[in-house]
Design an enzyme around this catalytic site. Structure first.
Site, PDB file in Angstrom:
ATOM      1  N   GLU A  55       0.813  -1.215   0.000  1.00 46.10           N
ATOM      2  CA  GLU A  55       0.000   0.000   0.000  1.00 46.10           C
ATOM      3  C   GLU A  55       0.850   1.269   0.000  1.00 46.10           C
ATOM      4  OE1 GLU A  55      -4.084  -1.641   2.105  1.00 46.10           O
ATOM      5  OE2 GLU A  55      -2.672  -0.503   3.323  1.00 46.10           O
ATOM      6  N   GLU A  80      -6.465  -7.468  -1.043  1.00 47.55           N
ATOM      7  CA  GLU A  80      -7.016  -7.337   0.309  1.00 47.55           C
ATOM      8  C   GLU A  80      -8.458  -6.870   0.235  1.00 47.55           C
ATOM      9  OE1 GLU A  80      -5.116  -4.878   3.215  1.00 47.55           O
ATOM     10  OE2 GLU A  80      -3.098  -5.469   2.613  1.00 47.55           O
ATOM     11  N   GLU A  91      -4.338  -3.671  14.619  1.00 43.09           N
ATOM     12  CA  GLU A  91      -5.464  -4.164  13.815  1.00 43.09           C
ATOM     13  C   GLU A  91      -6.109  -5.395  14.446  1.00 43.09           C
ATOM     14  OE1 GLU A  91      -4.997  -3.024   9.359  1.00 43.09           O
ATOM     15  OE2 GLU A  91      -3.097  -3.946   9.935  1.00 43.09           O
TER      16      GLU A  91
END
Length: 669
Positions: free
Chosen positions: A153, A310, A358
């Site tokens: 990312e 993802e 997360e």
């Protein structure tokens, strides 16, 4: 897939980010056993393992990764092996504190999360290439490794760094772009506000100042930041390509509602396989439209099939309120991505984390374990993707193109626009939504793309367009195509300079109109239209210059002024929407435009709420039918329903909230 370097994996890839380093080694055996049960055939590994692989600068410990890759290979699971360069370890920043990023206000940020580096840092680049080389040399011939997952990312948290190192890199980029200061001063219009530059070293990033920054300075900064991150990707890719020319490379794009930092038209040709991460807004009541738009855009960037690298099985962890998905939504979401060209479905992550930032992000194997709805859905999806293996490699044919340009996106949302309410993605989605509802196949294109295969080209929001792009679009209409343009388009050139003589600038002649003044509307304000609809956000004082009025205003100071026009131009037609019609009015207008252009839906007779998409392969076509309304449907079809194996003769049943995929004969009328 954009090059000859393709993924050596049969069928559709299925899996997710696998982070076994977060768990005791005795858990790993259970992981691979459950992966096999779920139908997983590829996982991404090593994405955030830099600190474990290189505990001290130049000292590597691959023992854990050796065991992980061996275990995956033993159980027939391929590895998408990542370079862990998105998260440098703490020792790196202690040794190279100058590599930390600086925000627009001049504050140096700290390490302690991910992507906490300056993209222009020489120390970071050197360290990233060092660990990438070590991985390439050690695992280039490993039988488990089928793809390089470079970084993760890019730009998600550090798309812009305003430090002095970045300033130096920005100046180098500007020298390459403009050559000399006179050319730059002209492009930036620096005679305004005494901004003229006499020395390259006077130029700095557009840091926070007391007033509005120069719009071209800001735009070039956005271009530079995208290119700077791209240079990091290509540096790692080139190194790995030299070491392992047989292994394709990718990095995960973020084509979704919340990210617009990178110009993916420039990035896509550099990837062997285009991949994307896509997450939904909890507040979006029509998230299925966002999935479709994103999928069509990624497929267009790729030029064919792509990988979903993802998405989430349920809730994410980073929105104000993170809601779980409703029953059947996981399956519909995944197969909607496949319908739009995805040849792989993967999630973040395989096993839900019990610690870390997360820990409340959903996963394929949730905190509740296998006695959970998510796990049952994950296993069912694996079976679905196995049944759809033959779909791999097929693609979509569209006769409608929607223009998407990141330069226009950045420019229209800059400071000091006539309205601060303009949102590029919202304006594009306004036009995309009725096409999706009507089942019309759509590609996305650059302004300078080859348009010869399309009947209709739509430019909902193209505030900035260069001369070549404008000529390409108007030439499409002149040669017999149908062009429809949204308000505030064509207003400025590639340098953000207003095109003089009246609006809509570059498209004035082709559209057959001329606007002398803009009248943006206040939030909540609306005008009535002669066709019974309403308009919001924007209005203009349009004068006809060859066009005909389709709809005019019937209230407000522009009563009687055209709001929508149609112009015969050359051999084709050009439409102008000088306002934002309400959704039903816009849908009716686009239906008329499509009908005049000879554009047909993918399939006639599809009930409202059922998404119909077709992929075409060498020997068959594949009709995807997805019921978002929850009512179920009978849809006309002929062939074999792949998910059930049933022959379809005349009609196929789509279960409530379910999916049907029909293999049709290649010569279907």
């Amino acid at each position: 897939m954009t090059t000859a370097r393709r993924l050596r994996l049969p069928g559709i890839a299925y899996g997710g980010d696998y982070n076994p380093e977060q768990w005791p080694e005795e858990v790993w055996a259970e992981d691979v056993r459950l992966m096999r049960e779920a139908g997983v055939n590829m996982v991404s590994v090593n994405i955030f393992s830099w600190a474990l692989l290189e505990p001290r600068e130049g000292e590597f410990d691959f023992s854990r990764l050796d065991r992980i890759l061996a275990l995956l290979h033993e159980h027939g699971i391929a590895a998408d092996l990542a370079t862990p360069t998105a998260a440098p370890p703490a020792w790196f920043f202690r040794k190279h504190p100058q590599a930390l990023p600086v925000d627009q206000d001049g504050r140096q940020l700290s390490y302690g999360s991910r992507q906490t580096f300056c993209p222009s840092s020489p120390a970071y680049r050197e360290a990233a290439l060092r660990i990438a080389r070590a991985l390439g040399e050690r695992y280039g011939d490993h039988p488990a490794v089928v793809m390089w997952h470079i970084h993760n990312e890019y730009g998600c948290h550090n798309a812009e760094c305003y430090c002095d190192t970045s300033a130096q890199a920005f100046r180098r980029w500007l020298r390459d772009r403009y050559g000399d200061l006179d050319t730059l001063n002209d492009a930036w219009g620096t005679t305004f506000w005494s901004q003229w530059y006499y020395d390259w070293d006077e130029i700095i990033p557009p840091r926070t100042t007391g007033a509005v920054p120069n719009p071209t300075h800001r735009l070039d900064w956005r271009r530079f930041c995208s290119d700077e991150l791209l240079s990091l990707y290509t540096a790692e890719r080139d190194l790995l390509r030299e070491l392992t020319p047989q292994i394709p490379a990718t990095t995960n794009f973020m084509v979704n509602f919340s990210f617009e930092a990178l110009d993916y038209w420039r990035w896509a040709p550099e990837l062997d396989i285009v991949s994307n991460d896509h997450y939904l807004r909890s507040t979006d009541p029509e998230s299925e439209i966002d999935i479709a738009l994103s999928g069509d855009l990624v497929r267009s960037l790729s030029g064919g099939p792509w990988l979903l690298m993802e998405h989430s099985t349920g809730a994410v962890n980073w929105q104000p309120v993170n809601r779980a998905k409703t029953p059947g939504e996981l399956r519909r979401n995944a197969l909607a991505h496949v319908a739009r060209g995805a040849d792989g479905i993967a999630y973040f992550q395989w096993r839900a984390a019990k610690a870390g930032a997360e820990q409340w992000h959903s996963a394929m194997l949730p905190h509740a374990g296998t006695d959970s709805q998510i796990w049952r859905d994950v296993v069912r999806l694996g079976a679905d993707l196995g049944a759809l293996a033959e779909v791999r490699g097929s693609t979509t044919a569209a006769r409608v193109a929607v223009v998407w340009d990141w330069n226009a996106h950045w420019a229209v949302e800059a400071e000091s626009q006539p309205s601060g309410e303009l949102r590029f993605v919202d304006l594009v989605r306004d036009w995309y939504r009725p096409l999706w509802q009507a089942g019309v196949a759509v590609d996305f294109v650059r302004p300078d793309a080859d348009l010869s295969g399309y009947r209709l080209v739509l430019a909902p929001s193209l505030y900035l367009v260069d001369d070549a792009g404008a000529a390409n679009l108007t030439g499409f209409a002149e040669r017999g195509g149908t062009l429809a343009v949204g308000f505030h388009s064509g207003a400025v050139d590639a340098n953000c300079h207003v095109r003089l003589g009246g609006y809509p600038g570059a498209f004035r002649e082709a559209l057959g109109v001329r606007t002398d003044e803009l009248f943006p509307l206040l939030p909540g304000e609306s005008l009535t239209l002669s066709d019974g609809g309403t308009a919001s956000l924007w209005s203009e004082r349009v004068a006809l210059a060859g066009a005909e009025t389709v709809t005019s205003y019937t209230s407000g100071p522009l009563t009687g002024v055209p709001a929508v026009t149609r112009h015969s131009y050359g051999e084709g037609v050009a439409w102008y929407l000088a306002t934002r019609p309400d959704p039903s009015t816009l849908a009716a207008l686009l239906a008329r435009i499509c009908e005049e252009a000879g554009v047909q839906p993918v399939l006639a007779g599809v009930p409202t709420g059922v998404e119909a998409v077709r992929r075409t392969g060498a020997d068959a076509q594949y009709l995807f039918l997805i019921d978002h309304a929850g009512s179920g449907a009978e849809v006309p079809a002929e062939g074999v329903e792949l998910l059930t194996g049933k022959d379809v003769s005349g009609w196929v049943t789509v279960p409530p909230g379910g999916v049907a995929v029909v293999r049709e004969p290649r010569d279907r009328p």
